[in-house]
Design a protein around this motif. Sequence first.
Motif, short mmCIF file in Angstrom:
data_model
loop_
_atom_site.label_atom_id
_atom_site.label_comp_id
_atom_site.label_asym_id
_atom_site.label_seq_id
_atom_site.Cartn_x
_atom_site.Cartn_y
_atom_site.Cartn_z
N LYS A 59 11.34 1.88 6.52
CA LYS A 59 11.96 1.75 7.84
C LYS A 59 12.60 0.38 8.04
CE LYS A 59 10.98 5.82 9.32
NZ LYS A 59 12.02 6.83 9.36
N LEU A 60 12.04 -0.63 7.35
CA LEU A 60 12.59 -1.99 7.45
C LEU A 60 13.51 -2.32 6.28
CD1 LEU A 60 9.30 -3.80 8.51
CD2 LEU A 60 11.24 -3.27 9.97
N SER A 61 13.76 -1.35 5.39
CA SER A 61 14.60 -1.52 4.20
C SER A 61 14.09 -2.66 3.30
CB SER A 61 16.06 -1.78 4.59
OG SER A 61 16.54 -0.71 5.35
N LEU A 62 12.77 -2.70 3.12
CA LEU A 62 12.15 -3.74 2.28
C LEU A 62 11.41 -3.15 1.08
CD1 LEU A 62 10.52 -5.90 5.12
CD2 LEU A 62 12.63 -6.39 3.88
N GLU A 63 11.64 -1.86 0.77
CA GLU A 63 10.82 -1.19 -0.25
C GLU A 63 10.95 -1.80 -1.64
OE1 GLU A 63 14.51 1.44 0.40
OE2 GLU A 63 12.98 0.58 1.69
N LYS A 64 12.06 -2.46 -1.95
CA LYS A 64 12.25 -3.06 -3.28
C LYS A 64 12.00 -4.57 -3.27
CE LYS A 64 13.41 0.74 -5.30
NZ LYS A 64 12.39 1.44 -6.07
N GLN A 65 11.47 -5.11 -2.16
CA GLN A 65 11.26 -6.55 -2.07
C GLN A 65 9.80 -6.96 -2.18
OE1 GLN A 65 13.23 -8.27 1.29
NE2 GLN A 65 15.11 -7.09 0.95
N PHE A 66 8.87 -6.01 -1.97
CA PHE A 66 7.45 -6.34 -1.98
C PHE A 66 6.67 -5.40 -2.89
CE2 PHE A 66 8.68 -8.02 2.22
CZ PHE A 66 8.16 -9.30 2.10
N ASP A 67 5.63 -5.94 -3.52
CA ASP A 67 4.63 -5.15 -4.22
C ASP A 67 3.43 -5.02 -3.29
OD1 ASP A 67 6.23 -5.02 -6.44
OD2 ASP A 67 5.13 -6.53 -7.58
N ILE A 68 2.81 -3.85 -3.30
CA ILE A 68 1.63 -3.61 -2.47
C ILE A 68 0.40 -3.67 -3.38
CG2 ILE A 68 0.42 -1.97 -0.99
CD1 ILE A 68 3.16 -0.80 -0.27
N VAL A 69 -0.56 -4.51 -3.02
CA VAL A 69 -1.84 -4.56 -3.71
C VAL A 69 -2.89 -4.24 -2.66
CG1 VAL A 69 -3.47 -5.98 -4.99
CG2 VAL A 69 -1.02 -6.30 -5.32
N ALA A 70 -3.69 -3.19 -2.93
CA ALA A 70 -4.67 -2.74 -1.94
C ALA A 70 -6.01 -2.48 -2.60
CB ALA A 70 -4.18 -1.47 -1.25
N THR A 71 -7.06 -2.76 -1.86
CA THR A 71 -8.40 -2.34 -2.25
C THR A 71 -8.89 -1.40 -1.15
OG1 THR A 71 -9.39 -4.25 -1.17
CG2 THR A 71 -8.92 -4.44 -3.51
N VAL A 72 -9.35 -0.23 -1.56
CA VAL A 72 -9.70 0.82 -0.61
C VAL A 72 -11.12 1.29 -0.88
CG1 VAL A 72 -8.95 2.99 0.41
CG2 VAL A 72 -7.30 1.56 -0.72
N ASP A 73 -11.89 1.51 0.19
CA ASP A 73 -13.24 2.05 0.09
C ASP A 73 -13.36 3.26 1.00
OD1 ASP A 73 -13.97 -0.20 -1.42
OD2 ASP A 73 -14.42 -1.33 0.40
N GLY A 74 -14.11 4.26 0.58
CA GLY A 74 -14.50 5.38 1.43
C GLY A 74 -13.40 6.39 1.68
N GLY A 75 -13.82 7.55 2.15
CA GLY A 75 -12.88 8.60 2.53
C GLY A 75 -12.24 9.29 1.36
N GLY A 76 -11.25 10.13 1.66
CA GLY A 76 -10.50 10.84 0.64
C GLY A 76 -9.13 10.22 0.48
N LEU A 77 -8.31 10.85 -0.33
CA LEU A 77 -6.99 10.28 -0.63
C LEU A 77 -6.09 10.24 0.60
CD1 LEU A 77 -6.10 11.69 -4.15
CD2 LEU A 77 -6.75 9.38 -3.53
#
Length: 135
Positions: A59-77
């Motif tokens: 939505k902000l036209s930034l999809e090719k400017q940032f890498d996403i690094v996430a740590t996730v716990d719990g729940g389903g996909l």
Amino acid sequence: MTELIYKKSNIGLGKRKQAVARVFLIPGEGNITINKVNGEQYLQYNDTYLKTVFAPLEKLSLEKQFDIVATVDGGGLTGQAQSIQLGVARLLCAMEKENRTILKPFGFLTRDARIKERKKYGLRKARKAPQYSKR
């Protein structure tokens, strides 16, 4: 992947159902890493989950400017993907204040508070009662 210094100020925290995601945005070319695994592999190459995660950046036209690094716990996909989306949106708003006015109408900053209802005593689940017998 090189070791990165994560600061508390640039963490986006997202929650959905039982899932909790800590998200970091790093200048890059649009890759995603979840729990030190390639994000596409972690989300089982599901286009719906991947679009959910990248929606605020698109939505902000930034999809090719940032890498996403996430740590996730719990729940389903599904819950995890939506919690990452909330974390990304919150982090983008923390980076620049005008992003909030763009992302808010799409509902990316709204925490979905629906969680599983607790089981009550005398019932089989939260609301399911034992079968009624007249005689």
